[in-house]
Design an enzyme around this catalytic site. Structure first.
Site, mmCIF file in Angstrom:
data_model
loop_
_atom_site.group_PDB
_atom_site.id
_atom_site.type_symbol
_atom_site.label_atom_id
_atom_site.label_comp_id
_atom_site.label_asym_id
_atom_site.label_seq_id
_atom_site.Cartn_x
_atom_site.Cartn_y
_atom_site.Cartn_z
ATOM 1 N N LYS A 82 0.851 -1.198 0.000
ATOM 2 C CA LYS A 82 0.000 0.000 0.000
ATOM 3 C C LYS A 82 0.881 1.241 0.000
ATOM 4 C CE LYS A 82 -3.941 2.031 2.504
ATOM 5 N NZ LYS A 82 -4.752 1.984 3.746
ATOM 6 N N SER A 157 -9.717 2.455 2.808
ATOM 7 C CA SER A 157 -8.848 3.142 1.880
ATOM 8 C C SER A 157 -7.924 2.229 1.086
ATOM 9 C CB SER A 157 -8.001 4.151 2.653
ATOM 10 O OG SER A 157 -7.105 3.494 3.525
ATOM 11 N N SER A 181 -9.625 0.105 6.998
ATOM 12 C CA SER A 181 -9.074 0.166 5.635
ATOM 13 C C SER A 181 -8.408 -1.097 5.140
ATOM 14 C CB SER A 181 -8.080 1.317 5.525
ATOM 15 O OG SER A 181 -8.781 2.530 5.462
#
Ligand code: GLN
Length: 509
Positions: A82, A157, A181
């Site tokens: 990420k 997210s 997330s």
């Protein structure tokens, strides 16, 4: 396991075993994933950056293995990262224009650990800007699409990491979870995601959103794979002052035991009423989500678990408290993006004072959701309102922690749907912040209390054919329980389905 499609559909555990046995090389496995990214990422947009060094890194791992070096149990397996995690040699933008092109001078600890264990970073995955959001639509670099239905959101997210797994672009990924997330994207993409106990995985080098809530964790397509990655990235780090000094058990062993034992006799599973359709916000739960959730409870009961109801009345205030605490912490964490130290600098026409440059940079570099939260957080922390907003939210946080403590007196693990709905259409909530925030209903309490949570798939919703996730939560430091019960349920479900859920995912590319 030799065709490209077999290599990209294999579990990380199987890939690692084949690489260790020299049946396939890490370079071949890595190449298959890079080709898959080339074929489908134009549609999915899971990646913001694909590593140019991946093949060379894989070849180096192959050389070390050939020389008889003993690397970790995931050696040679590719992993997506990420973009909130700092990576030396690869840009790290956290999905924001303000960090466009910024290449950190160091690796985040979880990244350094996976490199040291011989995993192969494939690239950086898309995310909502600074991890604020539930759909990845707030990324400054365009939305990621859900591989199950390209017109739907992949969650957020960390939608990029989850979509990369669901599209077979990566066998493993790292995410970060401040309010859900990791778990919510896992839920809506039919993948597995774990938020570890707060302090279980180092936050060093994770671009901070809300420091008292953030945790880095694994994303995968199986519970065992998540456990294997957690074993690699977890454990004490002197560079993170909130890092726990505990000696952790092997999470992979816990997952293997859970899958092998075939019984859950003696395990008390507490259904948190407030986080289900029976709670006060129950009308937000999609019928098919509730249906699959209840079927999963039935399977747990058939395996010998005792299903009990628990009440956690303060959870009703979780979203309200979170959306004060998070913006408060975020507004101070994001103050460092001041045009001087990192990334973007915008000078107003004709020049300007330092303050004018800062203002112009933040105006141009931050998106609307980030600005909304910075303003909200600054207001909540201002002298006249601090007690009324931030102070009250912290009190609610204490009440939520007490509700967890009481619930864990009667249950070994708690359970709820991992998200109230399946993946919603792109654009459906992007202009309605409150509707977006309500996605986090089920995931936020674990962050506020620092306890671990896992999301894993329990089937497809009858009304739209999209994945549904279940969430288990355990007391702080008992992450191994999540892997045990998660792997047990996964096996029982896969016996019914005749294989993993992702075997039913539509073919892309
Ligand atoms: N949806 C949550 C938010 O917008 C999740 C944040 C997170 O876990 N990073 O704050």
């Amino acid at each position: 396991m030799s065709t490209a499609s077999e290599l990209t559909r294999a579990s990380a555990a199987d890939l690692a075993a084949a690489i260790a046995a020299r049946e396939v090389s890490s370079a071949e496995v890595t190449r298959a994933h890079l080709e898959r990214i080339g074929a489908v990422d134009g549609d999915v947009h899971a990646f913001l950056h694909v590593s140019e060094a991946a093949i060379a890194t894989a070849e180096e791992v192959d050389r070390r293995l050939a020389a008889g070096e003993r690397l970790g149990p995931l050696a040679g397996v590719p992993v997506a990262i990420k973009d909130v995690l700092c990576t030396i040699y690869m840009p790290s933008t956290a999905g924001s224009r303000i960090l466009e092109g910024w290449v950190p001078p160091y690796d985040a600890t979880p990244v350094a650990r996976l490199r040291a264990a011989g995993l192969v970073p494939l690239g950086k995955t898309n995310m909502d800007e600074f991890a604020m959001g539930s759909s990845t639509e707030y990324s400054a670099y365009g939305a990621t699409r859900n591989p199950w239905d390209l017109t739907r959101i992949p969650g957020g997210s960390g939608g990029g990491s989850a979509a990369a797994l669901a599209a077979f672009e990566a066998p493993l990924a790292l995410g970060s979870d401040t309010g859900g997330s990791i778990r919510q994207p896992a839920a809506v993409t039919g993948t597995v995601g774990v938020k570890p106990t707060y302090g279980g995985v180092s936050r060093y080098g994770a671009i901070a959103l809300a420091s008292s809530l953030d945790q880095v964790g694994p994303v995968s397509r199986s519970v065992l794979d998540a456990a294997l990655l957690h074993d690699v990235i977890g454990g004490h780090d002197p560079r993170d002052s909130t890092s726990l000094r505990d000696a952790w058990p092997s999470f992979a062993d816990a997952a293997r035991r859970g899958a092998e034992e075939g019984t859950l006799r003696g395990l008390r599973v507490g259904v948190v009423r407030e986080l289900t359709a029976d709670g006060p916000t129950g009308d937000g739960f999609q019928a098919g989500v509730t249906q699959r959730f209840r079927e999963a409870l039935g399977i747990l009961a058939d395996a010998g678990a005792e299903i009990v109801e628990v009440d956690a009345p303060s959870f009703d205030y979780g979203i309200a408290a979170y959306y004060l605490i998070l913006p408060a912490e975020a507004s101070s964490n994001l103050a460092k993006f001041d045009s001087v130290r990192f990334g973007l600098r915008v000078t107003p026409p004709g020049g300007g004072t330092v303050e004018q440059v800062m203002a112009a940079t933040r105006e141009a570099g931050f998106g609307p959701e980030v600005k909304r939260r910075v303003i909200l957080g600054t207001y909540a922390l201002s002298a006249g309102y601090y007690d009324a907003y931030y102070g009250s939210a912290q009190k609610v946080r204490t009440l939520i922690q007490r509700d967890f403590a009481a619930a864990f007196e009667t249950a070994d693990v708690l359970v709820s749907p991992a998200a109230p709905t399946t993946a919603f259409p792109l654009g459906a909530k992007v202009d309605d912040p409150l509707a977006m925030y309500l996605n986090d209903l089920t995931t936020i309490p674990a962050n506020l209390a620092g306890v671990p949570g896992i999301a894993l798939p329990v089937g497809l919703a009858p009304e739209d054919g999209l994945p549904v996730g279940i969430q288990f939560m355990a007391p702080a430091r008992a992450d191994d329980r999540l892997y045990h019960v998660g792997a047990a349920l996964e096996r029982l479900l896969q016996e019914r389905w005749g294989g993993p859920l992702h075997a039913q995912a539509p073919a892309l590319g």
